[in-house]
Design an enzyme around this catalytic site. Structure first.
Site, PDB file in Angstrom:
ATOM      1  N   GLU A  74     -54.569  36.925  64.719  1.00 49.65           N
ATOM      2  CA  GLU A  74     -54.707  36.865  63.426  1.00 49.65           C
ATOM      3  C   GLU A  74     -54.364  35.581  62.543  1.00 49.65           C
ATOM      4  OE1 GLU A  74     -53.317  40.573  62.796  1.00 49.65           O
ATOM      5  OE2 GLU A  74     -51.574  40.040  62.170  1.00 49.65           O
ATOM      6  N   CYS A  87     -50.545  30.813  57.974  1.00 48.49           N
ATOM      7  CA  CYS A  87     -49.696  31.151  59.123  1.00 48.49           C
ATOM      8  C   CYS A  87     -50.685  31.497  60.278  1.00 48.49           C
ATOM      9  CB  CYS A  87     -49.329  32.578  58.749  1.00 48.49           C
ATOM     10  SG  CYS A  87     -48.331  33.531  59.993  1.00 48.49           S
ATOM     11  N   CYS A  94     -47.487  39.244  72.389  1.00 43.00           N
ATOM     12  CA  CYS A  94     -46.165  38.633  72.417  1.00 43.00           C
ATOM     13  C   CYS A  94     -45.436  39.167  73.553  1.00 43.00           C
ATOM     14  CB  CYS A  94     -45.371  38.639  71.250  1.00 43.00           C
ATOM     15  SG  CYS A  94     -43.921  37.422  71.384  1.00 43.00           S
ATOM     16  N   CYS A  98     -40.022  42.621  70.176  1.00 42.46           N
ATOM     17  CA  CYS A  98     -38.961  42.856  69.352  1.00 42.46           C
ATOM     18  C   CYS A  98     -39.253  44.440  68.737  1.00 42.46           C
ATOM     19  CB  CYS A  98     -38.838  42.019  68.136  1.00 42.46           C
ATOM     20  SG  CYS A  98     -38.535  40.444  68.800  1.00 42.46           S
ATOM     21  N   GLY A 144     -47.417  36.098  68.553  1.00 46.54           N
ATOM     22  CA  GLY A 144     -46.993  35.199  69.451  1.00 46.54           C
ATOM     23  C   GLY A 144     -45.625  34.522  69.534  1.00 46.54           C
ATOM     24  N   GLU A 145     -45.136  34.020  70.616  1.00 51.56           N
ATOM     25  CA  GLU A 145     -43.878  33.447  70.502  1.00 51.56           C
ATOM     26  C   GLU A 145     -44.319  31.689  71.153  1.00 51.56           C
ATOM     27  OE1 GLU A 145     -40.650  33.354  70.034  1.00 51.56           O
ATOM     28  OE2 GLU A 145     -40.877  31.093  70.764  1.00 51.56           O
ATOM     29  N   SER A 199     -35.595  32.826  64.634  1.00 48.60           N
ATOM     30  CA  SER A 199     -35.628  34.365  64.003  1.00 48.60           C
ATOM     31  C   SER A 199     -34.354  34.961  64.624  1.00 48.60           C
ATOM     32  CB  SER A 199     -36.721  34.998  64.568  1.00 48.60           C
ATOM     33  OG  SER A 199     -38.023  34.761  64.131  1.00 48.60           O
ATOM     34  N   LEU A 200     -33.175  34.837  63.770  1.00 46.81           N
ATOM     35  CA  LEU A 200     -31.797  35.168  63.979  1.00 46.81           C
ATOM     36  C   LEU A 200     -31.898  36.811  63.892  1.00 46.81           C
ATOM     37  CD1 LEU A 200     -29.274  33.826  64.787  1.00 46.81           C
ATOM     38  CD2 LEU A 200     -28.630  33.724  62.719  1.00 46.81           C
ATOM     39  N   ASN A 275     -41.417  44.374  56.470  1.00 47.24           N
ATOM     40  CA  ASN A 275     -42.968  44.914  56.264  1.00 47.24           C
ATOM     41  C   ASN A 275     -43.264  46.047  57.127  1.00 47.24           C
ATOM     42  OD1 ASN A 275     -45.424  45.050  55.181  1.00 47.24           O
ATOM     43  ND2 ASN A 275     -45.898  43.039  55.744  1.00 47.24           N
ATOM     44  N   CYS A 318     -46.588  39.823  61.085  1.00 50.01           N
ATOM     45  CA  CYS A 318     -47.490  39.480  62.125  1.00 50.01           C
ATOM     46  C   CYS A 318     -47.835  40.607  62.836  1.00 50.01           C
ATOM     47  CB  CYS A 318     -46.875  38.137  62.940  1.00 50.01           C
ATOM     48  SG  CYS A 318     -45.050  39.041  63.602  1.00 50.01           S
TER      49      CYS A 318
HETATM   50  N1  SAH Z   1     -42.517  34.979  67.739  1.00 49.80           N
HETATM   51  C1  SAH Z   1     -42.092  34.043  66.718  1.00 49.80           C
HETATM   52  C2  SAH Z   1     -42.902  33.735  65.607  1.00 49.80           C
HETATM   53  C3  SAH Z   1     -43.862  34.838  65.301  1.00 49.80           C
HETATM   54  S1  SAH Z   1     -42.955  36.117  64.374  1.00 49.80           S
HETATM   55  C4  SAH Z   1     -40.678  34.437  66.228  1.00 49.80           C
HETATM   56  O1  SAH Z   1     -40.465  35.535  66.434  1.00 49.80           O
HETATM   57  O2  SAH Z   1     -39.962  33.874  65.329  1.00 49.80           O
HETATM   58  C5  SAH Z   1     -42.759  35.482  62.761  1.00 49.80           C
HETATM   59  C6  SAH Z   1     -41.551  35.906  61.895  1.00 49.80           C
HETATM   60  O3  SAH Z   1     -41.950  37.254  61.243  1.00 49.80           O
HETATM   61  C7  SAH Z   1     -40.169  36.360  62.607  1.00 49.80           C
HETATM   62  O4  SAH Z   1     -39.237  35.585  62.058  1.00 49.80           O
HETATM   63  C8  SAH Z   1     -40.324  37.810  62.948  1.00 49.80           C
HETATM   64  O5  SAH Z   1     -39.187  38.478  63.052  1.00 49.80           O
HETATM   65  C9  SAH Z   1     -40.984  38.174  61.432  1.00 49.80           C
HETATM   66  N2  SAH Z   1     -41.572  39.291  61.503  1.00 49.80           N
HETATM   67  C10 SAH Z   1     -42.066  40.226  62.583  1.00 49.80           C
HETATM   68  N3  SAH Z   1     -42.313  41.486  62.130  1.00 49.80           N
HETATM   69  C11 SAH Z   1     -42.007  41.742  60.992  1.00 49.80           C
HETATM   70  C12 SAH Z   1     -42.081  42.679  60.059  1.00 49.80           C
HETATM   71  N4  SAH Z   1     -42.592  44.012  60.178  1.00 49.80           N
HETATM   72  N5  SAH Z   1     -41.613  42.554  58.633  1.00 49.80           N
HETATM   73  C13 SAH Z   1     -41.030  41.292  58.378  1.00 49.80           C
HETATM   74  N6  SAH Z   1     -40.976  40.212  59.333  1.00 49.80           N
HETATM   75  C14 SAH Z   1     -41.519  40.272  60.497  1.00 49.80           C
HETATM   76 FE1  SF4 Z   2     -42.974  38.237  69.449  1.00 44.96          FE
HETATM   77 FE2  SF4 Z   2     -41.923  37.093  67.201  1.00 44.96          FE
HETATM   78 FE3  SF4 Z   2     -42.682  39.516  67.289  1.00 44.96          FE
HETATM   79 FE4  SF4 Z   2     -40.661  39.227  68.271  1.00 44.96          FE
HETATM   80  S1  SF4 Z   2     -41.180  38.878  66.216  1.00 44.96           S
HETATM   81  S2  SF4 Z   2     -42.412  40.603  68.937  1.00 44.96           S
HETATM   82  S3  SF4 Z   2     -41.057  37.104  69.136  1.00 44.96           S
HETATM   83  S4  SF4 Z   2     -44.110  37.844  67.511  1.00 44.96           S
END
Ligand code: SAH
Ligand code: SF4
Length: 332
Positions: A74, A87, A94, A98, A144-145, A199-200, A275, A318
């Site tokens: 998407e 975005c 991925c 997480c 994705g990463e 993404s800390l 979210n 995402c």
């Molecule tokens: N994989 C990469 C990039 C895609 S995720 C990464 O993790 O950085 C992009 C951002 O969306 C990341 O900071 C991720 O932690 C955040 N994200 C993922 N799921 C989310 C959710 N349900 N609510 C808010 N942010 C979220």
């Molecule tokens: Fe992958 Fe980023 Fe989602 Fe973690 S937050 S599962 S690294 S897309």
């Protein structure tokens, strides 16, 4: 034929695509014979839109695309008064997994090719051209990463930045990563100063090992050291993302640890209200808790912003539209 055409023809074709041409037919300054040959051999895009949703009074548009081979990804367009941000996704699914993320819930699909990444931007520009808008920013924060699909992502960044194609300044392209240190080091060697987002989500290994499982391989202090080296080399401040999870990483202790970790670093902290994703144990903190956390981090001398929750109705974090469509398909 297309391959044998002079370089200026290639630039002409790119420029039509960037302006939103829906077919080779529309490219009026390209000779008819070449247009016909292109039309017979190629499609302007390999992405097939299979679901679209709008939110924020149509300021946000989210599209789910089917890729060749059947996986789907998407992309989300977000319109603001001074910019238009897309975005995009770099992988179908991925591999990082997480536990708060909708994308991580499905088995990993595949890496996207560079052209599939760029086509998301070309398709967005096609939509925006009709509104008299131009795409100004691209963030790799969809599915994705990006660092796990490094070569294709770098190639796509070069094309996004190409003045003959979309001409988006690398400073306006954000690569967001869960923290693959060797790739961050490699990125620092490339001659493209994209904005790096880390993404800390947690400042201590014990918690980050759970929230971002790749932390077990690349612990948080080493990660921040690599990000700081990137910032020093490129002169670009790193953006640290912190998805706010009630009672998990929004406490005074977390704010203090975050402050200690990033003090005197070239850093900007972005707080992202969670979210909600079904079947996860997490909840978003309320507004006051977010404000309090922000104030605590700010009091330690850090730059902090709270990200607006664009597209919440459009399932815009995402993987969420994908998740909804998949769920419907599975239950159908
Ligand atoms: N994989 C990469 C990039 C895609 S995720 C990464 O993790 O950085 C992009 C951002 O969306 C990341 O900071 C991720 O932690 C955040 N994200 C993922 N799921 C989310 C959710 N349900 N609510 C808010 N942010 C979220
Ligand atoms: Fe992958 Fe980023 Fe989602 Fe973690 S937050 S599962 S690294 S897309």
């Amino acid at each position: 034929m297309a391959q044998g055409a002079p370089a200026y023809r290639r630039r002409q074709i790119w420029s039509w695509l960037a302006r939103g041409a829906a077919g080779f037919d529309e490219m009026r300054d390209v000779p008819k014979s070449l247009r016909a040959a292109l039309e017979a051999e190629f499609a302007v895009t390999s992405l097939r839109p299979i679901a679209v949703s709008q939110a924020d009074r149509s300021l946000t548009t989210k599209t789910l695309y089917e890729l060749d081979g059947g996986h789907s990804v998407e992309a989300v367009v977000m319109r603001y008064s001074d910019r238009t941000t897309l975005c995009i996704s770099s992988q179908a699914g991925c591999p990082v997994g997480c536990p708060f993320c909708a994308t991580g819930k499905f088995p990993f699909g595949r890496n996207l090719k560079a052209h599939e990444i760029v086509e998301q931007a070309i398709d967005a520009q096609r939509l925006l051209s009709g509104e008299g808008r131009r795409l100004s920013h691209v963030v790799f924060m969809g599915m994705g990463e990006p660092m796990a699909n490094y070569n294709a992502v770098i190639e796509s960044v070069r094309r996004l930045a190409d003045p003959d194609l979309l001409g988006i300044s690398p400073r306006r392209i954000v690569l967001s990563t869960s923290g693959m240190i060797p790739r961050i080091e490699q990125l620092a060697e490339e001659k493209i100063s994209v904005t790096l987002a880390i993404s800390l989500h947690a400042a201590r290994d014990e918690l980050r090992d759970v929230l971002v499982p790749i932390n077990r391989k690349y612990p948080v202090r080493d990660l921040v050291a690599a990000a700081q080296a990137y910032a020093e080399k490129t002169g670009r401040r790193v953006s640290y993302e912190w998805v706010m999870l009630a009672g998990v990483n929004d406490t005074a202790r977390d704010a203090h640890e975050l402050g200690a970790l990033l003090r005197r670093k070239l850093a900007h902290v972005n707080l992202i209200p969670f979210n909600p994703v079904d079947d996860t144990p997490y909840q978003a903190p309320d507004r006051n808790a977010i404000r309090e956390f922000r104030d605590r981090v700010e009091a330690q001398g850090l730059n902090v912003t709270v990200r607006d929750t664009r597209g919440r109705e459009a399932d815009a974090a995402c993987g969420q539209l994908h998740e909804r469509v998949m769920r419907t398909r599975i239950s159908a």
